[in-house]
Design an enzyme around this catalytic site. Sequence first.
Site, PDB file in Angstrom:
ATOM      1  N   LYS A 124       0.839  -0.960   0.325  1.00 56.94           N
ATOM      2  CA  LYS A 124       0.390  -0.067  -0.117  1.00 56.94           C
ATOM      3  C   LYS A 124       0.886   1.054   0.210  1.00 56.94           C
ATOM      4  CE  LYS A 124      -4.054  -1.430   2.087  1.00 56.94           C
ATOM      5  NZ  LYS A 124      -4.993  -2.065   3.424  1.00 56.94           N
ATOM      6  N   LYS A 205     -12.992  -9.802  -6.461  1.00 56.68           N
ATOM      7  CA  LYS A 205     -13.752 -10.407  -5.658  1.00 56.68           C
ATOM      8  C   LYS A 205     -14.596  -9.152  -5.265  1.00 56.68           C
ATOM      9  CE  LYS A 205     -10.527 -12.365  -3.109  1.00 56.68           C
ATOM     10  NZ  LYS A 205     -10.218 -12.874  -0.745  1.00 56.68           N
ATOM     11  N   LYS A 208     -16.890  -4.391  -0.594  1.00 61.70           N
ATOM     12  CA  LYS A 208     -17.413  -3.189  -0.429  1.00 61.70           C
ATOM     13  C   LYS A 208     -16.449  -1.502  -0.807  1.00 61.70           C
ATOM     14  CE  LYS A 208     -16.377  -3.759   3.762  1.00 61.70           C
ATOM     15  NZ  LYS A 208     -15.269  -5.143   4.459  1.00 61.70           N
TER      16      LYS A 208
END
Length: 337
Positions: A124, A205, A208
């Site tokens: 990240k 996938k 959210k």
Amino acid sequence: MRSGVGRAGRPRREATMIRLSAITPSGPVQLGNYLGAIRRWAAEGTDEDVYFISDLHAMTSSHNPTRLRALTREQLAVLIAAGVDPRSVSVQSDLVRELGALTWVLECTCTYGEAARMIQFKEKSAGRSSVRLSLLTYPVLMAADILLQGAHEVPVGDDQAQHVELARVLARRFNGTYGEVFVMPKSVIPPTAARVRDLADPSRKMAKTAKDAAGTVFVLDSPDLVRRKIKRAVTDDIGIVQYAPETQPGVANLLEILAACTAKDPDEIAASLSGYAELKETAAEAVVEELRDVRERTQALLDDPAELDRVRAHGAERSLERCRHRLDAALRMSGLG
């Protein structure tokens, strides 16, 4: 591990065996979260398990405070509505003082190298000139989550196993330096669950936080919206309903969703369907029915803020009771207080 019978006649683990799981309010709860984890927590959880909404973890990147607060309440309501024992559910920030204190103690036990080698931090932060310090230190907060509650097992995927190993390292080092305080946790592989892929792009996938919500079914979506999303799901031009994940990922995704909702085998389902239109219609109705009660109960809780606040306060109180003596011991033995 000894077997017995838990609430509602469910099999349960030894009373002292605590399993800890969390869900981060980075976005609304979606079908994959529900079928892959929340439904299992409700069916298999014991009175000793710990489930929490990890709202502090959602702050490692830019966030909107009002949205974070709303998503936290929504996720709490979904867990309760899905049947997870309210006594086992809490919100992470309700223990912010306790977690903050233990995180500091653990940061003083952890080295910079141990934190910086975490794979998620490397991925990240790669190519970015500036990242929040919390992105580096949140695995220590995760260790505090685990150790404060005395968790023995933490079901995680491969992306989080390294963080549980860090918790083990810090627990071992603290216990060896100051005295025995912490249970030695271990990561465990969760039981095989539904693999729910994005309806618009089955190569990834369902998430959210997807930028395009067209491929994501959220638990609070209306039945009509669920139907529209599934009927627009990507398939292929082969035209044969068969379970072939490698060559027909879109069709396989719909079959796996349908299998998770009906407890049937994907191949068996495929053999009973004549075409893609029937597959989508059947999958849509199965998902609508699977989510109907949870959606309605969730909305009822959100419409009754006093009841949701009561449940939340009770969960926080139980979590505090479980961890207070452990934090007191950690602070005392490390020279504080």
